[in-house]
Design a protein around this motif. Structure first.
Motif, short mmCIF file in Angstrom:
data_model
loop_
_atom_site.label_atom_id
_atom_site.label_comp_id
_atom_site.label_asym_id
_atom_site.label_seq_id
_atom_site.Cartn_x
_atom_site.Cartn_y
_atom_site.Cartn_z
N GLY A 29 37.35 -1.55 28.39
CA GLY A 29 36.86 -2.76 29.03
C GLY A 29 35.39 -2.59 29.37
N PRO A 30 34.97 -2.99 30.57
CA PRO A 30 33.56 -2.88 30.93
C PRO A 30 33.14 -1.46 31.30
CG PRO A 30 34.80 -3.92 32.71
CD PRO A 30 35.77 -3.68 31.59
N ILE A 31 34.08 -0.55 31.41
CA ILE A 31 33.73 0.82 31.77
C ILE A 31 33.35 1.60 30.53
CG2 ILE A 31 34.58 2.99 32.74
CD1 ILE A 31 36.40 1.44 34.53
N LYS A 32 32.16 2.20 30.59
CA LYS A 32 31.68 2.96 29.45
C LYS A 32 31.34 4.34 29.97
CE LYS A 32 29.56 0.59 26.12
NZ LYS A 32 28.50 -0.20 25.48
N ARG B 121 28.65 11.99 37.46
CA ARG B 121 29.84 11.35 37.99
C ARG B 121 31.02 12.30 38.11
NH1 ARG B 121 29.96 6.05 38.04
NH2 ARG B 121 28.23 4.93 37.11
N ARG C 190 36.64 7.78 36.68
CA ARG C 190 36.68 6.35 36.42
C ARG C 190 37.77 5.97 35.42
NH1 ARG C 190 31.19 3.66 34.94
NH2 ARG C 190 30.98 5.34 33.42
N ARG D 287 41.57 6.03 36.33
CA ARG D 287 42.18 4.93 37.09
C ARG D 287 43.17 4.13 36.25
NH1 ARG D 287 39.39 2.08 41.43
NH2 ARG D 287 38.37 3.70 42.63
N TYR D 288 42.93 4.15 34.95
CA TYR D 288 43.88 3.46 34.08
C TYR D 288 45.12 4.33 33.95
CZ TYR D 288 40.11 0.30 32.81
OH TYR D 288 39.12 -0.62 32.84
N GLY E 149 49.90 5.64 30.43
CA GLY E 149 50.53 4.89 29.33
C GLY E 149 49.49 4.12 28.54
N MET E 150 48.61 3.43 29.27
CA MET E 150 47.59 2.64 28.59
C MET E 150 46.55 3.52 27.92
SD MET E 150 45.20 -0.38 30.07
CE MET E 150 46.58 -1.27 30.71
N LYS F 288 47.70 4.60 24.60
CA LYS F 288 47.58 3.56 23.57
C LYS F 288 46.14 3.49 23.07
CE LYS F 288 51.78 1.65 24.01
NZ LYS F 288 52.81 1.86 23.00
N LYS G 5 44.65 4.40 19.37
CA LYS G 5 43.84 3.44 18.60
C LYS G 5 42.55 4.12 18.10
CE LYS G 5 42.39 -1.34 19.13
NZ LYS G 5 42.32 -2.51 20.02
N LYS H 13 41.03 5.06 14.22
CA LYS H 13 39.69 4.82 13.70
C LYS H 13 39.13 6.10 13.07
CE LYS H 13 38.26 1.03 16.69
NZ LYS H 13 37.47 0.63 17.86
N ARG I 56 24.95 -7.24 31.38
CA ARG I 56 26.32 -7.76 31.49
C ARG I 56 26.27 -9.18 32.05
NH1 ARG I 56 30.95 -6.08 30.54
NH2 ARG I 56 30.20 -4.04 29.95
N MET J 18 34.70 -4.35 40.62
CA MET J 18 34.48 -3.10 39.87
C MET J 18 33.12 -2.49 40.22
SD MET J 18 36.09 -3.86 36.12
CE MET J 18 36.59 -2.20 35.66
N LEU K 187 32.69 1.45 39.51
CA LEU K 187 33.26 1.70 38.19
C LEU K 187 32.31 1.20 37.11
CD1 LEU K 187 36.95 0.64 38.90
CD2 LEU K 187 36.05 2.95 38.60
N VAL K 188 31.56 0.17 37.44
CA VAL K 188 30.60 -0.41 36.51
C VAL K 188 29.29 -0.58 37.24
CG1 VAL K 188 30.12 -2.37 35.00
CG2 VAL K 188 32.48 -1.72 35.44
N PHE L 210 37.34 -10.36 30.07
CA PHE L 210 37.82 -9.09 30.61
C PHE L 210 39.10 -8.68 29.88
CE2 PHE L 210 40.11 -6.75 34.12
CZ PHE L 210 39.33 -5.61 34.03
N TRP M 276 44.14 -4.02 24.62
CA TRP M 276 43.68 -3.06 25.63
C TRP M 276 42.22 -3.31 26.00
CZ3 TRP M 276 48.24 -1.74 26.98
CH2 TRP M 276 49.22 -1.51 26.03
N TYR M 277 41.96 -4.46 26.59
CA TYR M 277 40.65 -4.84 27.11
C TYR M 277 39.59 -5.07 26.03
CZ TYR M 277 42.57 -3.35 31.59
OH TYR M 277 43.35 -3.21 32.70
N VAL N 235 53.84 -0.43 28.01
CA VAL N 235 53.65 0.94 28.49
C VAL N 235 54.34 1.09 29.85
CG1 VAL N 235 51.46 1.27 27.32
CG2 VAL N 235 51.47 0.40 29.64
N ASP N 236 54.59 2.33 30.21
CA ASP N 236 55.05 2.63 31.57
C ASP N 236 53.82 2.56 32.46
OD1 ASP N 236 57.55 3.35 30.53
OD2 ASP N 236 56.96 5.45 30.31
#
Lengths: 153, 290
Positions: free
Chosen positions: A53-56, A85, A117, A120-121, A124-125, A128, A132, A136, B27, B38, B43-44, B117, B155-156, B257-258
């Motif tokens: 997402g927006p986190i890089k 960080r 950072r 936090r996800y 499980g995610m 995935k 992915k 690639k 952004r 965030m 986080l961002v 998002f 996934w985002y 997912v779990d």
């Protein structure tokens, strides 16, 4: 989290091995990787950016080859952090090459720990997303390995 | 924390230009419902924030003569939830909007921000797929249009490229007498969905299904739609057996997912129940008209 994948490349194990051991090839195939430098015979540093997402998060990794049996097996350990960080990543990776009828079967596994950072996800995610990214890598690597040799470099 | 440079352009073209010039550290910010949280959590940390709040065209809602609805990207969830012009099949989008988080978030959050998002458990994505929406995206080369089904990459991840912004969501007219419904299960009020089902359904006078689009949220990287499963109900009377068969086929395509809200296995168990409930609600809503 543990990631396990395998894929087949239409090239003999010797060639696949030499590509896997070529840092410049890896820079081109690992998603988000923009540099690898060899420190000594068995260690490298690498910069890899992972986006969710927006986190890089840009990780400075130290990769150490802990076991190597050319051209069939390699085990590496990598550790890294994201600048100043608190994000940390640690992984133990194994890759095996086996000849098959139409080339080489590459199977690999990685035990990965992530904190900060991206931690936090949920695991499980992240799994995935990692799978992915692995897809690639496979695609880029296969394209390169199956291309005529001169193109590589 | 480093302070971000703040821009508030008045046109989409200017916003795209500032964003493109800013490169990686830039952004866009619309309602800020997610981004500000965030940023507060560090986080961002964008270098350049491009506010879309002064761009008039992004705040518009309109209906074209052919029935196509255009929802500007800056429309708040609350506005969409109460939009009286979203009726029939298109109402699925208003119903999804009404169930996003809580009133403060619905007052601030925007449809463009939410879909950009692209949280896998967000409410709009399955509703937009069920409504067969098209996403309008502006970039340095002008506008382009992406069907909702191809917008959410998982996934985002979305079809929006760096330097681009979502400018509107377009909803085609639903068939006559269609009904839209959004069914969401969450652990506590205001939470993200454990799983959700959005559908747009139309029947003919004999009670036969003439139109069906159904999408599941919270059970994969993006909304999941399965035309093959829908075909088990289209052209027939929507009996409990047929709906169960649809659900059974669709569940095969889910990839949950779990997580802290529930296990993947649990999600696979509840989706068929949510689908049955969504049909029941939609059919009940149709009754006075039939």
């Amino acid at each position: 989290m543990r990631i396990e994948q395998s894929f087949t490349v239409g090239a003999p194990p010797d060639r696949v091995w030499s590509l896997i051991r070529d840092p410049q090839v890896m820079v081109g195939c690992v998603p988000g990787c923009d540099g690898i430098e060899q420190i000594d015979e068995t260690s490298y540093t690498a910069q890899v950016t992972v986006s969710v997402g927006p986190i890089k998060a840009r990780f400075n990794l130290v990769i150490e080859i802990t076991e190597e049996q050319a051209p069939t097996f390699i085990r590496t350990e990598s550790r890294g952090e994201e600048g100043s960080r608190a994000s940390m990543v640690k992984s133990v990776n194994e890759m095996r090459l086996a000849p098959v009828d139409d080339g080489t079967e590459v199977s690999y596994s990685a035990d990965v720990e992530i904190s900060g950072r991206l931690g936090r996800y949920g695991a499980g995610m992240m799994k995935k997303i990692a799978t992915k990214l692995a897809g690639k890598f496979e695609e880029s690597f296969r394209t390169l390995a199956e291309a005529p040799e001169e193109v590589v470099g | 924390m480093m302070a971000a440079t703040f821009h508030k352009p008045a046109t989409v073209d200017d916003a795209v230009r500032v964003l493109t010039d800013a490169g990686e550290g830039g952004r866009p910010i619309s309602g800020g419902a997610t981004l500000v949280a965030m940023m507060n959590a560090k986080l961002v940390e964008p270098d350049v924030l491009v506010s879309l709040s002064a761009i008039a065209e992004l705040k518009d809602f309109g209906r074209a003569p052919d029935g196509t609805v255009r929802i500007g990207a800056m429309r708040r969830h609350r506005e969409t939830a109460f939009e009286s012009d979203l009726a029939g099949g298109q109402a699925v989008v208003a119903k999804a909007a009404s169930q996003i988080a809580n009133p403060p978030v619905r007052n601030m959050g925007t449809i463009g921000g939410s879909i950009s998002f692209a949280d896998p458990a967000a409410d709009y994505p399955p509703a937009l797929v069920a409504a067969d929406a098209t996403i309008e995206i502006a970039g340095p080369d002008g506008r382009r249009f992406v069907p909702a089904e191809e917008f959410f990459l998982g996934w985002y991840e979305t079809a929006v490229e760096p330097g681009e912004i979502v400018t509107a969501v377009l909803l085609p007219p639903a068939p006559d007498r269609a009904v839209g419904h959004y069914e969401k299960l969450c652990r506590v009020a205001g939470d993200f969905a454990l799983a959700s089902v959005a559908l747009v359904l139309a029947l003919d006078g004999a009670g036969t299904v003439t139109h069906l689009r159904l999408a599941v949220g919270g059970c994969g990287g993006g909304p999941v739609r399965c035309p093959e499963a829908e075909a088990l109900v289209v052209g027939a009377v929507p009996s409990a057996e047929r709906i169960a068969a649809l659900a059974e086929r669709l569940v095969e395509d889910l990839d949950p997912v779990d997580d802290s809200r529930g296990s993947a296995e649990y999600r696979l168990q509840i989706v068929p129940r949510l689908i049955a409930k969504a049909f029941e609600e939609a059919l009940t809503e149709m009754e006075p008209a039939r």
